[in-house]
Write a protein that holds these residues in place. Structure first.
Motif: not given
Length: 193
Positions: A24, A38-41, A43, A46
Motif C-alpha cells: 500500500g 487495486w489502486e485503493w490499497v 489510499s 487503507a
C-alpha cells in the motif's frame, strides 16, 4: 512484477499484514503500479487500517502461547494474503490466469514460508517453554520487512532469495518434523532379545 508479487507473497508467510502495508505504501508513493482495481490499497484509509492491523499482529506475537494460537489462524490467512498481494501486482489481463497463478505461486510460497515459521515456533516452544519465541517473533517481522523492501526495490534479488528459502524449508522441514515427533526415517532399529 511477477518477482515482486512472489516476494511480497512470501513475506505474508512471515507476517500477514506487513506486506499488505508495504504494498500500500509503495502504491501510494508511486513505486509500484498495481493491477487495475487495486489502486485503493494506496489510499489513506487503507494505509491506516493496514497500519493498525500490522501493529496489532506484530504485538500479539510477543505474547507467549498466544503466538502459537495465532499460527492456527495465520496459516490460512497467510495463504490468502499471499494470493491477494501476488494477484494485485501481476500485470495480466485474463482474470482466470492471473488468479490461478496468484493462488498457486503467491499462496503456495506464502504457505511454505508460514509452515517454516510454524516449525520454528514449535521447536522454540518445545525447547524453551515458549519464552524463546520472542526471538522467533522478532526474526519473523524483521524478515517480513526486509522481504517487502527487497520485493519493492530489487524484485529479482528478492525472488531468488525466496526460492532459496523455500528450498531450505522444504529440505529441512521434514527433518524438523521427525525430530519433533520423535520418529526417524531410514535408520535401522536394533532388535534386542
Amino acid at each position: 512484477m511477477i518477482c515482486a508479487g512472489l516476494a511480497l507473497a512470501a513475506a505474508c508467510g512471515f507476517r500477514v499484514f506487513v506486506p499488505l502495508l508495504g504494498m500500500g505504501a509503495a502504491v501510494a508513493g508511486g513505486v509500484i503500479e498495481p493491477s487495475s482495481g487495486w489502486e485503493w490499497v494506496g489510499s489513506m484509509p487503507a494505509l491506516i487500517v493496514l497500519g493498525v492491523a500490522t501493529a496489532v499482529e506484530v504485538a500479539a506475537y510477543y505474547v507467549p502461547w498466544v503466538d502459537n494460537l495465532l499460527d492456527t489462524v495465520a496459516t490460512p490467512a497467510a495463504i490468502g494474503a499471499g494470493t491477494i498481494v501476488a494477484g494485485a501486482v501481476l500485470p495480466m489481463d485474463e482474470p482466470w490466469a492471473k488468479w490461478t497463478l496468484a493462488a498457486l505461486g503467491g499462496g503456495g510460497v506464502a504457505g511454505v514460508v508460514q509452515a517454516g515459521t510454524v516449525l520454528a515456533r514449535a521447536v522454540s516452544t518445545g525447547t524453551t517453554g515458549g519464552f524463546g519465541n520472542f526471538t522467533i517473533s522478532t526474526a519473523e517481522w524483521v524478515s517480513a520487512v526486509v522481504a517487502v523492501l527487497l520485493a519493492i526495490l530489487v524484485p529479482i534479488v528478492a525472488a531468488v532469495l525466496i526460492v532459496l528459502l523455500v528450498v531450505f524449508i522444504a529440505r529441512n522441514g521434514r527433518r524438523v518434523i521427525m525430530a519433533l515427533t520423535g520418529r526417524r526415517t531410514g535408520v535401522a532399529t536394533p532388535v534386542t532379545t
